[in-house]
Design a protein around this motif. Sequence first.
Motif, short mmCIF file in Angstrom:
data_model
loop_
_atom_site.label_atom_id
_atom_site.label_comp_id
_atom_site.label_asym_id
_atom_site.label_seq_id
_atom_site.Cartn_x
_atom_site.Cartn_y
_atom_site.Cartn_z
N THR A 71 0.81 -1.23 0.00
CA THR A 71 0.00 0.00 0.00
C THR A 71 0.84 1.28 0.00
N GLY A 72 2.12 1.17 0.40
CA GLY A 72 2.97 2.36 0.51
C GLY A 72 2.76 3.14 1.79
N GLU A 73 1.85 2.67 2.65
CA GLU A 73 1.56 3.35 3.91
C GLU A 73 2.77 3.26 4.85
N LYS A 74 3.10 4.38 5.50
CA LYS A 74 4.19 4.38 6.47
C LYS A 74 3.73 3.64 7.72
N LEU A 75 4.55 2.70 8.18
CA LEU A 75 4.20 1.90 9.36
C LEU A 75 4.62 2.65 10.62
N GLN A 76 3.83 2.52 11.65
CA GLN A 76 4.05 3.22 12.91
C GLN A 76 4.53 2.26 14.00
N ARG A 77 5.23 2.79 14.98
CA ARG A 77 5.64 2.06 16.18
C ARG A 77 6.54 0.86 15.90
N VAL A 78 7.29 0.88 14.79
CA VAL A 78 8.15 -0.24 14.41
C VAL A 78 9.38 -0.27 15.32
N VAL A 79 9.69 -1.46 15.85
CA VAL A 79 10.87 -1.62 16.69
C VAL A 79 11.96 -2.46 16.02
N GLU A 80 11.59 -3.19 14.96
CA GLU A 80 12.55 -3.99 14.21
C GLU A 80 11.93 -4.33 12.87
N ALA A 81 12.75 -4.38 11.81
CA ALA A 81 12.23 -4.71 10.49
C ALA A 81 13.31 -5.36 9.64
N ASN A 82 12.87 -6.23 8.73
CA ASN A 82 13.77 -6.88 7.79
C ASN A 82 13.05 -6.96 6.45
N ASP A 83 13.47 -6.11 5.50
CA ASP A 83 12.77 -6.09 4.22
C ASP A 83 13.13 -7.27 3.33
N ALA A 84 14.33 -7.82 3.47
CA ALA A 84 14.73 -8.98 2.67
C ALA A 84 13.89 -10.21 3.01
N GLU A 85 13.57 -10.36 4.30
CA GLU A 85 12.77 -11.50 4.75
C GLU A 85 11.28 -11.18 4.79
N GLY A 86 10.90 -9.90 4.70
CA GLY A 86 9.50 -9.51 4.66
C GLY A 86 8.77 -9.57 5.99
N TRP A 87 9.32 -8.95 7.02
CA TRP A 87 8.62 -8.90 8.30
C TRP A 87 9.04 -7.66 9.08
N TYR A 88 8.20 -7.30 10.04
CA TYR A 88 8.54 -6.24 11.00
C TYR A 88 7.90 -6.56 12.33
N ARG A 89 8.46 -5.96 13.39
CA ARG A 89 7.89 -6.06 14.73
C ARG A 89 7.55 -4.65 15.17
N ALA A 90 6.34 -4.50 15.73
CA ALA A 90 5.88 -3.17 16.14
C ALA A 90 5.02 -3.29 17.38
N ILE A 98 4.22 -6.42 21.69
CA ILE A 98 4.89 -6.26 20.40
C ILE A 98 4.44 -7.41 19.51
N GLU A 99 3.98 -7.07 18.30
CA GLU A 99 3.52 -8.10 17.38
C GLU A 99 4.48 -8.19 16.19
N ARG A 100 4.61 -9.40 15.66
CA ARG A 100 5.41 -9.62 14.46
C ARG A 100 4.45 -9.78 13.29
N VAL A 101 4.69 -9.02 12.23
CA VAL A 101 3.84 -9.05 11.04
C VAL A 101 4.70 -9.45 9.85
N GLU A 102 4.25 -10.47 9.14
CA GLU A 102 4.97 -10.91 7.95
C GLU A 102 4.22 -10.43 6.72
N ARG A 103 4.88 -9.57 5.95
CA ARG A 103 4.32 -9.00 4.72
C ARG A 103 5.42 -8.24 4.01
N PRO A 104 5.26 -7.96 2.75
CA PRO A 104 6.27 -7.17 2.04
C PRO A 104 6.38 -5.77 2.66
N ILE A 105 7.59 -5.35 2.92
CA ILE A 105 7.83 -4.00 3.45
C ILE A 105 8.97 -3.36 2.67
N ARG A 106 9.09 -2.05 2.82
CA ARG A 106 10.18 -1.29 2.22
C ARG A 106 10.80 -0.42 3.29
#
Length: 77
Positions: A20-39, A57-65
């Motif tokens: 969606t291109g939406e900026k993610l909020q409250r992110v504490v860790e992210a890995n774009d190569a593996e496609g996940w973030y924790r927030a 803190i939840e882990r979300v698996e999805r494409p991120i940039r």
Amino acid sequence: MHVKATDRGAKFVSVFDGETGEKLQRVVEANDAEGWYRAYAAGPDGRVLRDGEEAVIERVERPIRIEVPEQYRHLFT
């Protein structure tokens, strides 16, 4: 790229939803190569959810940039 909120220069990093291109909020860790973030998880009112004394803190698996302005990229090499 893998980045944590505690990394030097992390305050210059922005993480976006890869679909969606939406900026993610409250992110504490992210890995774009593996496609996940924790927030920090938020409730319907936007407030951070808690489990007793701890924030949830939840882990979300999805494409991120992950974007880092050119002038700060040297902090992540």
